[in-house]
Design a protein around this motif. Sequence first.
Motif, PDB file in Angstrom:
ATOM      1  N   ASP A  43      13.105  41.938 -15.492  1.00 16.56           N
ATOM      2  CA  ASP A  43      13.047  43.062 -15.223  1.00 16.56           C
ATOM      3  C   ASP A  43      13.950  44.080 -15.242  1.00 16.56           C
ATOM      4  O   ASP A  43      13.780  45.452 -15.553  1.00 16.56           O
ATOM      5  N   ALA A  44      15.350  43.694 -15.223  1.00 15.53           N
ATOM      6  CA  ALA A  44      16.516  44.248 -15.115  1.00 15.53           C
ATOM      7  C   ALA A  44      16.564  44.832 -16.560  1.00 15.53           C
ATOM      8  O   ALA A  44      16.860  45.956 -16.774  1.00 15.53           O
ATOM      9  N   GLN A  45      16.363  44.116 -17.625  1.00 13.46           N
ATOM     10  CA  GLN A  45      16.478  44.445 -18.916  1.00 13.46           C
ATOM     11  C   GLN A  45      15.309  45.449 -19.335  1.00 13.46           C
ATOM     12  O   GLN A  45      15.829  46.659 -19.889  1.00 13.46           O
ATOM     13  N   MET A  46      14.218  45.432 -18.724  1.00 16.29           N
ATOM     14  CA  MET A  46      13.047  46.186 -19.042  1.00 16.29           C
ATOM     15  C   MET A  46      13.460  47.704 -18.411  1.00 16.29           C
ATOM     16  O   MET A  46      13.525  48.644 -19.005  1.00 16.29           O
ATOM     17  N   ALA A  47      14.110  47.695 -17.137  1.00 14.41           N
ATOM     18  CA  ALA A  47      14.449  49.009 -16.595  1.00 14.41           C
ATOM     19  C   ALA A  47      15.595  49.550 -17.222  1.00 14.41           C
ATOM     20  O   ALA A  47      15.599  50.769 -17.349  1.00 14.41           O
ATOM     21  N   ALA A  48      16.346  48.877 -17.705  1.00 12.03           N
ATOM     22  CA  ALA A  48      17.649  49.352 -18.451  1.00 12.03           C
ATOM     23  C   ALA A  48      17.277  49.905 -19.827  1.00 12.03           C
ATOM     24  O   ALA A  48      17.959  50.893 -20.015  1.00 12.03           O
ATOM     25  N   TYR A  49      16.345  49.293 -20.557  1.00 11.21           N
ATOM     26  CA  TYR A  49      15.996  49.921 -21.651  1.00 11.21           C
ATOM     27  C   TYR A  49      15.087  51.230 -21.500  1.00 11.21           C
ATOM     28  O   TYR A  49      15.304  52.444 -22.268  1.00 11.21           O
ATOM     29  N   ALA A  50      14.384  51.289 -20.434  1.00 11.46           N
ATOM     30  CA  ALA A  50      13.585  52.427 -20.042  1.00 11.46           C
ATOM     31  C   ALA A  50      14.715  53.635 -19.819  1.00 11.46           C
ATOM     32  O   ALA A  50      14.280  54.733 -20.047  1.00 11.46           O
ATOM     33  N   ARG A  51      15.528  53.277 -18.939  1.00 10.89           N
ATOM     34  CA  ARG A  51      16.677  54.259 -18.975  1.00 10.89           C
ATOM     35  C   ARG A  51      17.428  54.941 -20.011  1.00 10.89           C
ATOM     36  O   ARG A  51      17.617  55.782 -20.209  1.00 10.89           O
ATOM     37  N   TRP A  52      17.512  53.842 -20.810  1.00  8.32           N
ATOM     38  CA  TRP A  52      18.169  54.276 -22.289  1.00  8.32           C
ATOM     39  C   TRP A  52      17.490  55.138 -23.175  1.00  8.32           C
ATOM     40  O   TRP A  52      17.902  55.936 -23.647  1.00  8.32           O
ATOM     41  N   THR A  53      16.133  54.803 -23.217  1.00  2.42           N
ATOM     42  CA  THR A  53      15.322  55.805 -24.249  1.00  2.42           C
ATOM     43  C   THR A  53      15.230  57.151 -23.450  1.00  2.42           C
ATOM     44  O   THR A  53      15.263  58.049 -24.361  1.00  2.42           O
ATOM     45  N   ASN A  54      15.115  57.060 -22.202  1.00  2.23           N
ATOM     46  CA  ASN A  54      15.001  58.380 -21.488  1.00  2.23           C
ATOM     47  C   ASN A  54      13.820  59.008 -21.604  1.00  2.23           C
ATOM     48  O   ASN A  54      13.476  60.213 -21.435  1.00  2.23           O
TER      49      ASN A  54
END
Length: 281
Positions: free
Chosen positions: A33-44
């Motif tokens: 979940d943390a990786q998914m959330a981090a990638y979503a923040r990164w793509t913006n």
Amino acid sequence: MSQHRTTVVDVFTATALTGNPVAVVHDAQGLSDAQMAAYARWTNLSETTFLLPPTDPKADYRLRIFTPERELPFAGHPTLGSCHAWLAAGGQPKGEVVVQECGVGLVRVRRDGARLAFAAPPLKRSGDIDAETLAKVARALCIEPQAIRAAAWVDNGPGWLAVMLGSRDEVLALAPDFEAMKPLEVGVVAPWPAEGVNGERCAFEVRAFVPSLGIPEDPVTGSLNAGLAQWLVGSGRAPSSYVASQGTAMGRAGRVHVDRDGEDLWIGGDCVRCIEGTLTL
């Protein structure tokens, strides 16, 4: 580290870079979940999605949907873009329609040539908006309360409420106070002029404001248009089939196709793949 195929799809447009992009990660099992959330923040991007094996035997795949701020149980343009990516990667539906499993349950997606459409899920909240909330919406939109011609809850997961203004020009002129709007997710709609614009005719202009999700304005929004269609068609404010324009104020040209078929309202749009690659996390 693991590697995953990734696709960026522009949704609600047949012309790349004029719709609403979604980043789709294929075969996302193994990501936390943390990786998914981090990638979503990164793509913006408004949403980033992750394709997973279904847990319901009736579904073809399971989809998780993240904004830069949190996970959503359902969203429209990610549904269409992710389905497009899944099919392009060789996905084979079990039946005549694709069945997506997500936080709101099972969502059907049908193919009409190059266009995809999802069946609008039931509203979790509908009906009138209380006077205090409506006053807050007017203040956040920086308009007089009497400018709001009609309003209703149209929440199918993200939390949408909708207000109708008198004209397309009024919608395009909005300059909201996003801090004052939080935590509301506000959709605004108004009819197009009967004579059309620049030779084109759409039924409505739409804008979507979601500052609480880290997205001040969403370019083109399937979930909002699904809720709007249920409200507008159900109340007689819209015909059973129409096209809505969204994204104009952001330099986009999104077109959302609404069609009633029996008891279902289908929310459709074209999709264009813009980027293919490999994600390493």
